[in-house]
Write an enzyme that holds these catalytic residues in place. Structure first.
Site, PDB file in Angstrom:
ATOM      1  N   ASN A   1       8.006  -5.670  -0.854  1.00 47.84           N
ATOM      2  CA  ASN A   1       8.021  -4.634  -0.051  1.00 47.84           C
ATOM      3  C   ASN A   1       6.389  -4.345   0.222  1.00 47.84           C
ATOM      4  O   ASN A   1       5.800  -3.845  -0.392  1.00 47.84           O
ATOM      5  CB  ASN A   1       8.421  -3.306  -0.593  1.00 47.84           C
ATOM      6  CG  ASN A   1       8.650  -2.115   0.339  1.00 47.84           C
ATOM      7  OD1 ASN A   1       7.980  -2.308   1.246  1.00 47.84           O
ATOM      8  ND2 ASN A   1       8.896  -0.798   0.054  1.00 47.84           N
TER       9      ASN A   1
ATOM     10  N   TYR B   1      10.774   8.746   0.860  1.00 47.19           N
ATOM     11  CA  TYR B   1      10.762   7.556  -0.185  1.00 47.19           C
ATOM     12  C   TYR B   1      11.375   8.206  -1.358  1.00 47.19           C
ATOM     13  O   TYR B   1      11.566   7.278  -2.490  1.00 47.19           O
ATOM     14  CB  TYR B   1       9.360   7.395  -0.183  1.00 47.19           C
ATOM     15  CG  TYR B   1       8.757   6.809   0.873  1.00 47.19           C
ATOM     16  CD1 TYR B   1       9.321   5.631   1.072  1.00 47.19           C
ATOM     17  CD2 TYR B   1       7.837   7.458   1.721  1.00 47.19           C
ATOM     18  CE1 TYR B   1       8.773   4.856   2.678  1.00 47.19           C
ATOM     19  CE2 TYR B   1       7.263   6.751   2.742  1.00 47.19           C
ATOM     20  CZ  TYR B   1       7.902   5.291   3.256  1.00 47.19           C
ATOM     21  OH  TYR B   1       7.440   5.114   4.471  1.00 47.19           O
TER      22      TYR B   1
ATOM     23  N   ARG C   1      13.198   4.155  12.615  1.00 45.95           N
ATOM     24  CA  ARG C   1      11.971   5.051  12.365  1.00 45.95           C
ATOM     25  C   ARG C   1      11.062   4.728  13.566  1.00 45.95           C
ATOM     26  O   ARG C   1      11.565   4.376  14.791  1.00 45.95           O
ATOM     27  CB  ARG C   1      11.118   4.670  11.050  1.00 45.95           C
ATOM     28  CG  ARG C   1      12.206   5.124   9.878  1.00 45.95           C
ATOM     29  CD  ARG C   1      11.280   4.817   8.672  1.00 45.95           C
ATOM     30  NE  ARG C   1      10.089   5.719   8.534  1.00 45.95           N
ATOM     31  CZ  ARG C   1       9.333   5.608   7.592  1.00 45.95           C
ATOM     32  NH1 ARG C   1       9.352   4.437   6.591  1.00 45.95           N
ATOM     33  NH2 ARG C   1       8.153   6.511   7.648  1.00 45.95           N
TER      34      ARG C   1
ATOM     35  N   ALA D   1       3.316  -1.113   4.555  1.00 48.81           N
ATOM     36  CA  ALA D   1       2.634  -1.013   6.024  1.00 48.81           C
ATOM     37  C   ALA D   1       2.044  -2.398   6.454  1.00 48.81           C
ATOM     38  O   ALA D   1       2.144  -2.669   7.885  1.00 48.81           O
ATOM     39  CB  ALA D   1       1.453   0.044   6.387  1.00 48.81           C
TER      40      ALA D   1
ATOM     41  N   HIS E   1      12.807  -2.512   1.971  1.00 48.80           N
ATOM     42  CA  HIS E   1      12.255  -1.371   2.558  1.00 48.80           C
ATOM     43  C   HIS E   1      13.057  -0.191   2.118  1.00 48.80           C
ATOM     44  O   HIS E   1      14.047  -0.604   2.172  1.00 48.80           O
ATOM     45  CB  HIS E   1      12.306  -1.500   3.877  1.00 48.80           C
ATOM     46  CG  HIS E   1      11.317  -2.458   4.502  1.00 48.80           C
ATOM     47  ND1 HIS E   1       9.756  -2.337   4.258  1.00 48.80           N
ATOM     48  CD2 HIS E   1      11.596  -3.665   5.154  1.00 48.80           C
ATOM     49  CE1 HIS E   1       9.455  -3.689   5.020  1.00 48.80           C
ATOM     50  NE2 HIS E   1      10.469  -4.246   5.133  1.00 48.80           N
TER      51      HIS E   1
ATOM     52  N   PRO F   1       0.666  -1.271   0.031  1.00 47.13           N
ATOM     53  CA  PRO F   1      -0.059   0.019   0.056  1.00 47.13           C
ATOM     54  C   PRO F   1       0.751   1.163   0.000  1.00 47.13           C
ATOM     55  O   PRO F   1       1.845   1.404   0.513  1.00 47.13           O
ATOM     56  CB  PRO F   1      -0.506  -0.059   1.269  1.00 47.13           C
ATOM     57  CG  PRO F   1      -0.063  -1.136   2.155  1.00 47.13           C
ATOM     58  CD  PRO F   1       0.665  -1.921   1.080  1.00 47.13           C
ATOM     59  N   ASN F   2       0.466   1.968  -0.671  1.00 46.46           N
ATOM     60  CA  ASN F   2       0.909   3.550  -1.013  1.00 46.46           C
ATOM     61  C   ASN F   2       2.141   3.869  -1.444  1.00 46.46           C
ATOM     62  O   ASN F   2       2.560   4.848  -1.937  1.00 46.46           O
ATOM     63  CB  ASN F   2       1.028   4.259   0.693  1.00 46.46           C
ATOM     64  CG  ASN F   2      -0.404   4.327   1.266  1.00 46.46           C
ATOM     65  OD1 ASN F   2      -1.236   4.768   0.965  1.00 46.46           O
ATOM     66  ND2 ASN F   2      -0.483   3.711   2.550  1.00 46.46           N
TER      67      ASN F   2
ATOM     68  N   ARG G   1       4.770  11.091  -2.408  1.00 46.02           N
ATOM     69  CA  ARG G   1       4.450  11.028  -1.030  1.00 46.02           C
ATOM     70  C   ARG G   1       5.790  10.881   0.076  1.00 46.02           C
ATOM     71  O   ARG G   1       6.881  10.385  -0.288  1.00 46.02           O
ATOM     72  CB  ARG G   1       3.951   9.428  -0.775  1.00 46.02           C
ATOM     73  CG  ARG G   1       4.366   8.462   0.372  1.00 46.02           C
ATOM     74  CD  ARG G   1       4.085   7.381   0.375  1.00 46.02           C
ATOM     75  NE  ARG G   1       3.707   6.586   1.453  1.00 46.02           N
ATOM     76  CZ  ARG G   1       4.144   5.617   1.903  1.00 46.02           C
ATOM     77  NH1 ARG G   1       5.097   4.749   1.154  1.00 46.02           N
ATOM     78  NH2 ARG G   1       4.098   5.100   3.086  1.00 46.02           N
TER      79      ARG G   1
ATOM     80  N   GLU H   1      12.937  -9.501   1.438  1.00 48.54           N
ATOM     81  CA  GLU H   1      12.188  -8.450   1.712  1.00 48.54           C
ATOM     82  C   GLU H   1      12.848  -6.997   1.624  1.00 48.54           C
ATOM     83  O   GLU H   1      14.225  -6.923   2.012  1.00 48.54           O
ATOM     84  CB  GLU H   1      12.030  -8.610   3.247  1.00 48.54           C
ATOM     85  CG  GLU H   1      11.090  -7.305   4.203  1.00 48.54           C
ATOM     86  CD  GLU H   1      11.212  -7.790   5.666  1.00 48.54           C
ATOM     87  OE1 GLU H   1      11.573  -8.621   6.224  1.00 48.54           O
ATOM     88  OE2 GLU H   1      10.574  -6.622   6.240  1.00 48.54           O
TER      89      GLU H   1
END
Ligand code: DHK
Length: 146
Positions: free
Chosen positions: A74, A23, A107, A77, A100, A10-11, A18, A98
């Site tokens: 990725n 990012y 974070r 969330a 990110h 998502p996103n 964003r 994985e």
């Protein structure tokens, strides 16, 4: 030709718009182009998908079963919340990376735990979009060293 599924949660469709301080300025289309180029230079084809839906992401992981030698994911969330995505990844016998874009260990507290990491063979984080390229290189290396 071997296939790699590159799956985005998502996103990530909003890349480039964003939270650009986190990012970056490149878009999801830029990312797809980068990934396709690197994979094809190394003799792999890519299924590249983005979805905002958890169930769609589960479906896409299931689609990779028997088709792809690796999944680069990725889960955004859903990384931090989704047992369904973990279970789907556990059903996939190939190599799982994985990725990110940001370094989730640096974070907010709620980003520090990853369900995906419980299955991933390799985690790459904090390298920006280059993390995907690094992931493709690791998949290629894995094949070469087989
Ligand atoms: C992307 C997201 O959308 C967040 O929800 C994750 C991840 C981090 C990334 O760094 O690529 O927490």
């Amino acid at each position: 030709m071997e296939t790699i599924h590159i799956l985005n949660g998502p996103n990530l469709n909003l890349l480039g718009m964003r939270e650009t301080n986190i990012y970056g300025h490149k878009t999801i289309n830029d990312l797809e182009d980068m990934c396709r180029r690197r994979a094809s230079e190394n003799g792999f084809q890519v299924v590249f998908k983005q979805t905002n839906s958890e169930s769609k992401l589960v479906d896409l992981i299931q689609e990779a079963i028997g088709k792809s030698s690796a999944i680069i994911i990725n889960a955004a969330a859903y990384t931090h919340t989704s047992i369904a995505i973990l279970d789907a990844l556990k059903s996939f016998a190939g190599y799982v990376v994985e990725v990110h874009i940001s370094d989730i260990s640096k974070r907010e507290e709620f980003r520090k735990f990853s369900f995906v990491s419980l299955r991933a063979d390799l985690v790459i984080q904090g390298l920006g979009l280059d993390g995907y390229i690094e992931a493709i290189d690791k998949v290629v290396e894995k094949k070469v060293n087989k």
